[in-house]
Design a protein around this motif. Sequence first.
Motif, mmCIF file in Angstrom:
data_model
loop_
_atom_site.group_PDB
_atom_site.id
_atom_site.type_symbol
_atom_site.label_atom_id
_atom_site.label_comp_id
_atom_site.label_asym_id
_atom_site.label_seq_id
_atom_site.Cartn_x
_atom_site.Cartn_y
_atom_site.Cartn_z
ATOM 1 N N LEU A 161 0.824 -1.209 0.000
ATOM 2 C CA LEU A 161 0.000 0.000 0.000
ATOM 3 C C LEU A 161 0.856 1.256 0.000
ATOM 4 C CD1 LEU A 161 -2.723 -0.969 2.623
ATOM 5 C CD2 LEU A 161 -2.871 -1.081 0.137
ATOM 6 N N VAL A 162 0.332 2.271 -0.663
ATOM 7 C CA VAL A 162 0.942 3.603 -0.672
ATOM 8 C C VAL A 162 -0.049 4.507 0.065
ATOM 9 C CG1 VAL A 162 1.796 5.490 -2.087
ATOM 10 C CG2 VAL A 162 2.017 3.130 -2.905
ATOM 11 N N VAL A 163 0.405 5.116 1.152
ATOM 12 C CA VAL A 163 -0.500 5.898 1.997
ATOM 13 C C VAL A 163 0.095 7.265 2.312
ATOM 14 C CG1 VAL A 163 -1.517 3.848 3.061
ATOM 15 C CG2 VAL A 163 0.466 4.939 4.131
ATOM 16 N N ARG A 164 -0.778 8.160 2.712
ATOM 17 C CA ARG A 164 -0.318 9.453 3.208
ATOM 18 C C ARG A 164 0.102 9.298 4.659
ATOM 19 N NH1 ARG A 164 -4.137 13.351 3.760
ATOM 20 N NH2 ARG A 164 -2.483 14.752 4.391
ATOM 21 N N GLU B 166 -0.584 14.011 -3.912
ATOM 22 C CA GLU B 166 0.030 13.943 -5.249
ATOM 23 C C GLU B 166 1.158 12.915 -5.282
ATOM 24 O OE1 GLU B 166 -1.084 15.286 -8.087
ATOM 25 O OE2 GLU B 166 -2.740 16.046 -6.884
ATOM 26 N N ALA B 167 1.912 12.801 -4.192
ATOM 27 C CA ALA B 167 2.999 11.820 -4.122
ATOM 28 C C ALA B 167 2.436 10.398 -4.075
ATOM 29 C CB ALA B 167 3.885 12.086 -2.909
ATOM 30 N N VAL B 168 1.307 10.210 -3.395
ATOM 31 C CA VAL B 168 0.658 8.892 -3.366
ATOM 32 C C VAL B 168 0.262 8.505 -4.788
ATOM 33 C CG1 VAL B 168 -1.363 7.582 -2.571
ATOM 34 C CG2 VAL B 168 -0.168 9.113 -0.981
ATOM 35 N N LYS B 169 -0.368 9.434 -5.506
ATOM 36 C CA LYS B 169 -0.801 9.144 -6.881
ATOM 37 C C LYS B 169 0.394 8.829 -7.777
ATOM 38 C CE LYS B 169 -3.538 12.897 -7.011
ATOM 39 N NZ LYS B 169 -4.520 13.853 -7.560
ATOM 40 N N GLU C 199 3.618 2.094 -10.034
ATOM 41 C CA GLU C 199 3.345 0.707 -9.649
ATOM 42 C C GLU C 199 4.080 0.269 -8.388
ATOM 43 O OE1 GLU C 199 3.824 -1.802 -13.086
ATOM 44 O OE2 GLU C 199 2.435 -0.601 -14.259
ATOM 45 N N LEU C 200 4.211 1.196 -7.423
ATOM 46 C CA LEU C 200 4.831 0.856 -6.143
ATOM 47 C C LEU C 200 3.825 0.235 -5.178
ATOM 48 C CD1 LEU C 200 7.110 3.976 -5.618
ATOM 49 C CD2 LEU C 200 7.733 1.731 -6.526
ATOM 50 N N GLY C 201 2.554 0.325 -5.508
ATOM 51 C CA GLY C 201 1.519 -0.251 -4.663
ATOM 52 C C GLY C 201 0.168 0.338 -4.997
ATOM 53 N N VAL C 202 -0.820 -0.003 -4.173
ATOM 54 C CA VAL C 202 -2.187 0.507 -4.292
ATOM 55 C C VAL C 202 -2.329 1.635 -3.284
ATOM 56 C CG1 VAL C 202 -4.613 -0.078 -3.868
ATOM 57 C CG2 VAL C 202 -3.146 -1.680 -5.091
ATOM 58 N N ILE D 131 -10.551 2.934 -9.452
ATOM 59 C CA ILE D 131 -10.952 2.645 -8.074
ATOM 60 C C ILE D 131 -10.974 1.137 -7.868
ATOM 61 C CG2 ILE D 131 -12.887 2.673 -6.455
ATOM 62 C CD1 ILE D 131 -13.581 5.422 -7.442
ATOM 63 N N LEU D 132 -10.432 0.727 -6.744
ATOM 64 C CA LEU D 132 -10.511 -0.656 -6.284
ATOM 65 C C LEU D 132 -11.495 -0.616 -5.123
ATOM 66 C CD1 LEU D 132 -9.317 -3.503 -6.563
ATOM 67 C CD2 LEU D 132 -7.528 -2.804 -4.978
ATOM 68 N N HIS D 133 -12.653 -1.237 -5.279
ATOM 69 C CA HIS D 133 -13.740 -1.125 -4.300
ATOM 70 C C HIS D 133 -13.502 -2.082 -3.128
ATOM 71 C CE1 HIS D 133 -17.619 0.035 -2.886
ATOM 72 N NE2 HIS D 133 -18.080 -1.196 -2.944
ATOM 73 N N VAL D 134 -13.398 -1.504 -1.917
ATOM 74 C CA VAL D 134 -13.214 -2.278 -0.687
ATOM 75 C C VAL D 134 -14.391 -1.936 0.229
ATOM 76 C CG1 VAL D 134 -11.646 -2.866 1.208
ATOM 77 C CG2 VAL D 134 -10.713 -2.055 -0.986
#
Length: 128
Positions: free
Chosen positions: A17-20, A46-49, A55-58, A77-80
């Motif tokens: 995962l890529v998170v703020r 913007e860095a997360v996007k 392709e470092l993660g979702v 969107i990946l629906h969770v």
Amino acid sequence: PAHRKKISLGELFQIPLVVRRRSTTLRELLRQGYRPNIAVECDVSEAVKAAVQRELGVGILYRDTVHADLKNRNLKILHVPDLEAIRTQSFIIYNRFKPLSAITRDFLNVLEESRVSKVERALRKIAE
């Protein structure tokens, strides 16, 4: 919409995962005992996007921050469904010693009307 891919929280946490940093959603998940697989922490959306596009993660971001990217199809969107239960609070703050402009008062009125209509819709659903 039905065309979006759906996954569970368990499946999501198997993916890097890529998170703020200081993400309210991430903080709440950790508080609830979840242990996501965090690959990258970023200071801004913007860095997360950018990390997701490399392709470092979702990424986990608010819909409002990716609206334009969804529209021009840079991101999907990946629906969770389980994430929908995570609620956050936002606050409007202002200097109480300065009078509010007319446009600011109008904006606060629109927010209040929106909040009231959401409560009314929820109460109607309960009554059904």
